[in-house]
Design an enzyme around this catalytic site. Structure first.
Site, short mmCIF file in Angstrom:
data_model
loop_
_atom_site.label_atom_id
_atom_site.label_comp_id
_atom_site.label_asym_id
_atom_site.label_seq_id
_atom_site.Cartn_x
_atom_site.Cartn_y
_atom_site.Cartn_z
N HIS A 146 45.92 46.67 43.15
CA HIS A 146 46.76 45.48 42.99
C HIS A 146 47.34 45.36 41.58
CE1 HIS A 146 43.01 43.37 41.55
NE2 HIS A 146 43.88 42.64 40.85
N ASP A 181 41.09 48.93 47.05
CA ASP A 181 41.78 48.36 45.89
C ASP A 181 41.61 49.23 44.64
OD1 ASP A 181 43.38 46.63 44.46
OD2 ASP A 181 41.85 45.07 44.24
N GLY A 211 43.82 39.91 34.65
CA GLY A 211 43.95 40.74 33.45
C GLY A 211 42.72 41.62 33.25
N ASN A 212 41.55 41.17 33.76
CA ASN A 212 40.35 42.00 33.75
C ASN A 212 40.42 43.05 34.88
OD1 ASN A 212 38.56 39.40 32.54
ND2 ASN A 212 37.92 41.44 31.89
N SER A 213 41.24 42.78 35.88
CA SER A 213 41.31 43.67 37.04
C SER A 213 41.57 45.11 36.61
CB SER A 213 42.43 43.23 37.98
OG SER A 213 42.11 42.03 38.61
#
Length: 180
Positions: A37, A80, A160-162
């Site tokens: 994502h 993901d 933003g941590n993703s």
């Protein structure tokens, strides 16, 4: 853990989907893993490494620092995950040390490095709350159902941590930060 692995973590800018996320060097030369994502809709993304003179602001990243360009070479939408290849990634940056899900249990401390809410190279800690096998989830803007083993933690995770790494107390990679 931060001093050892912060250089491995990258800031990713997706120009197609207009979002940012995290990623990290998994293998030399320049093989980065992140979330699907984070890179969706893009064939190429901007990749920033931690500058030698310290952590820049989000404004400095976008206005003053030139990104390396990375090609999205593989995706696994169901779990993901995505792999980005950066051809000119600095050779002196070493990949993370890959651990195993078997090295953590409920109650263990874990650590994240990422860019929550655009705040570059932020370090956070938490504990493992549970390990959820075959966890299903979807994102608000998508009807697609993702399925994977998920480490539920109380580590502060925000957009933003993703795509960033989740480390065990031993400094080994045990997961990829995906959703809050």
């Amino acid at each position: 853990i931060y001093s050892k692995f912060s250089k491995t973590v990258v800031y990713i800018g997706n120009y197609e989907d207009k979002n940012v996320g995290s990623g990290f060097l998994i293998e030399k030369p320049g093989i980065i893993i992140t979330n699907w994502h984070v890179v969706k809709k893009a064939d190429e993304v901007g990749v920033w490494i931690l500058p030698k003179d310290g952590v820049p602001s989000e404004i400095e990243i976008h206005q003053e620092l030139e990104p390396l360009m990375g090609a999205v070479v593989a995706t696994n939408k169901k779990e993901d995950l995505a792999i980005v290849k950066v051809g000119n990634f600095p050779d002196e940056i070493n990949p993370v040390k890959i651990g195993s899900l078997n090295e953590i249990v409920v109650g263990d401390k874990v650590y994240a490095i990422g860019h929550p809410e655009g705040l570059p190279w932020t370090f956070s800690e938490g504990i493992v709350n549970q390990i959820r096998k075959k966890k299903k989830w979807s994102y608000p803007e998508s009807d697609f159902k993702h399925v994977a083993t998920v480490i539920q933690t109380q580590t502060p995770i925000n957009p933003g941590n993703s795509g960033g790494p989740l480390f065990s107390e031993n400094g080994n990679l045990v997961g990829i930060n995906t959703l809050k």
